[in-house]
Design a protein around this motif. Sequence first.
Motif, short mmCIF file in Angstrom:
data_model
loop_
_atom_site.label_atom_id
_atom_site.label_comp_id
_atom_site.label_asym_id
_atom_site.label_seq_id
_atom_site.Cartn_x
_atom_site.Cartn_y
_atom_site.Cartn_z
N LEU A 72 1.05 -0.97 0.00
CA LEU A 72 0.05 0.09 -0.34
C LEU A 72 0.78 1.50 0.21
O LEU A 72 0.30 2.15 -0.91
N SER A 73 0.68 1.46 1.05
CA SER A 73 2.18 2.04 0.64
C SER A 73 3.90 2.44 1.83
O SER A 73 4.46 1.04 2.51
N THR A 74 4.70 3.44 1.57
CA THR A 74 5.67 3.49 2.27
C THR A 74 6.03 4.93 2.68
O THR A 74 6.46 6.02 1.80
N GLN A 134 11.57 8.23 1.53
CA GLN A 134 12.97 8.37 2.10
C GLN A 134 13.70 8.73 3.46
O GLN A 134 12.96 9.86 3.75
N ILE A 135 14.86 7.78 3.66
CA ILE A 135 14.91 8.42 5.39
C ILE A 135 16.45 9.03 5.09
O ILE A 135 17.15 8.45 4.56
N SER A 136 17.15 9.11 6.19
CA SER A 136 18.54 9.69 6.46
C SER A 136 19.15 8.26 6.93
O SER A 136 18.44 7.18 7.92
N ILE A 137 20.45 8.47 7.25
CA ILE A 137 21.17 7.84 7.79
C ILE A 137 21.44 7.72 9.06
O ILE A 137 21.73 8.25 9.39
N SER A 177 13.47 6.21 10.09
CA SER A 177 13.00 5.25 9.99
C SER A 177 11.36 5.27 9.33
O SER A 177 10.83 6.39 9.22
N ALA A 178 11.43 4.08 8.69
CA ALA A 178 9.49 4.48 7.72
C ALA A 178 9.13 3.14 8.02
O ALA A 178 9.25 2.37 8.68
N THR A 179 7.48 3.56 7.93
CA THR A 179 6.67 2.43 8.03
C THR A 179 6.15 2.11 6.13
O THR A 179 5.75 2.64 5.88
N ILE A 180 5.96 0.72 6.44
CA ILE A 180 5.75 -0.01 5.09
C ILE A 180 4.27 -0.65 5.42
O ILE A 180 4.51 -1.44 6.88
N THR A 181 3.50 -0.27 4.20
CA THR A 181 2.08 -0.98 4.40
C THR A 181 1.43 -2.12 4.02
O THR A 181 1.84 -1.53 2.59
N PHE A 182 1.38 -2.98 4.32
CA PHE A 182 0.61 -4.33 3.08
C PHE A 182 -1.13 -4.34 3.38
O PHE A 182 -1.32 -3.93 4.89
N ALA A 183 -1.50 -4.76 2.19
CA ALA A 183 -3.04 -5.38 2.57
C ALA A 183 -3.37 -6.31 2.40
O ALA A 183 -2.65 -6.87 1.95
N SER A 202 7.86 -0.58 -2.17
CA SER A 202 8.59 -0.03 -3.49
C SER A 202 9.87 -0.34 -3.38
O SER A 202 9.79 -0.62 -1.50
N ASN A 203 10.56 0.98 -3.22
CA ASN A 203 11.21 0.69 -3.09
C ASN A 203 11.96 2.46 -2.12
O ASN A 203 11.32 2.95 -2.06
N LEU A 204 12.70 1.67 -0.83
CA LEU A 204 13.09 2.97 0.76
C LEU A 204 14.40 2.89 0.26
O LEU A 204 15.17 2.09 0.49
#
Length: 590
Positions: free
Chosen positions: A186-188, A192-195, A203-209, A278-280
């Motif tokens: 669904l979404s990322t 883009q996040i920082s080193i 950090s990033a949140t990746i969501t599936f359904a 998708s690519n983060l």
Amino acid sequence: MRLTTPAHIFKLLLISSSLHLYGCGDTADGPSYQPDSPPNEASSSATLASASSAQSNGSASSVSSVAPTVIDPTNDQSIIAEISASALTLPPRTPTEIRISFKNNYDEAVNIPSTPSASSNCITANNASVTFSELNGPEVTATYEARTGCIGDDRVTFSGDWNGAAYTIELTLNIEKDPFSNIEWLSTEPAQISIRGSGGQESATITFALRGYNGENIVGEQVSFQIDGAAGGASLSENTGVSDENGEVSVRVRAGTAPSNVIVLATYTPTGETTPSSNLVVASGIAIEGNVTLATSAYNPLGFARIGTQSVTLTVNATDRSGNPVPDGTSVNFISEEGGNIMPNCTLSSGSCFVTFSPNGLQPANGKIQIFAAIKGGEGFIDNNGNKIFDDGDTFTPEIHEMGEPYSDNNNNGQYDLGEHFADTNNDGSRTEGNNLWSGPNCKHSTLCDSSDDFIDLGVQMMLILSDGRSPTLCNPGDFAAASFNVTSEGNLSLGGLYLSDGNANASSDSIACPLGNPLPVGTAITFKAGNGKIIGNASWTIVDTYLPTGPYNVTYKAPEATGLDVLTLEITPPLSPTYFYQWDINVVL
């Protein structure tokens, strides 16, 4: 046969009717009763819990229940309700028809006075609906349909009023779970996040359904996660998750210490079906020494002895070791202590931000001021192993990579002088030189880490010239040194080597042609004109932003046929200033 009941016994029956009653009516246990007491002695209510007499998973089959519901106080008789449904077990989004009919204890149909209302957990959550048809005699028809989010048993209660007596009747429907169809990304957020250790969002949140064949949400099912592309140590917050009421399941990804593209693989555990995200992008690190730049929209604004005339825009850009923009939200501070008004700071977005500088009537005599900007970051080093972390095996050369606390070199002598502004990183009240140790976050070197500094101040500066538009000067006249020139009729006269400045005698210049003076303000218009003759070729220029007096300017004069005196005029028009003139006599002879 009609049975009569004493009045006090009827009262007891009315009180008892507020309980769940089953099996009263025409049953094998005996005939039903009919009260003969006055209807206004007590109000009556009853609740009917449905008991199915038949049940099937097929949508065409019917199920029903029969029980006494209410004592009709108007007609002194008990009313029996019958409820049926075309199916008790329903596939997702499949409607079922529910019928409620009413009879007296003689099995005679009785017209219902009003349509009941329906309620259930799924209806309350707006995940199901009941639509009633138009009221028709002794029967009311309703269509029940569950929507996305309604799964399992849903106990539907129908409530109404029979001539002042309340009644309820219930039916439990079972909504089947939609068979699993697919798992989708669904979404990322963010993409883009920082080193790690850079101070940005790391950090990033990746969501599936999980979705069913009918598009329903698959709730309460386990999904496992695996990271692909963990360069630099990117990691997952957990390895499994359970889908929520929306069928969604999320996992957090924490950045590593090096740039990378991260993909998360989500697997539906019962079937093993896998879907990638998708690519983060893990891209932004801290600013490092040498990767911070400062630029201006113009080096030479009209500003000497002026207030608020020509403002300029100063833009700072900062990148990490990989050339990626540093994290959004990083702050840059500005100092202009020699003169002018400057915004104190700006916040980076996509690696850049800008501030505005305006003249304020204050400046050194030579009109040259230093703009100093500072940003938090780390010292430079040669990353021999390519992991973007300063560790054993990397090269740190203090003479190249360490600058000490940055300062504003106001006199341009290449060294710090007492009284010049500096960034006091360690807050000790004096400018500190380097200590031959590497300063910055994530230091892993066994011997060269400066434990006192995770971040240091990085400084960058540039010079602005507050040009004076009041005194345009031929700082090097070249061929224009003479007051007059002779030229034959219809002949050509070529003159060149002219340089112009703003006439500030306190300003030294690196220009060989003009050792003194600053450039005229940016936007100054320069034009040569002839009286009777003509100018061949280019005769007009506009001064661009520059540090130096401008030139050389060259012009070719074409004499007229008639002899006599002519005039060559140089017009200089600085911004917001009057036009200044220089003139030369031209003698046109045979």
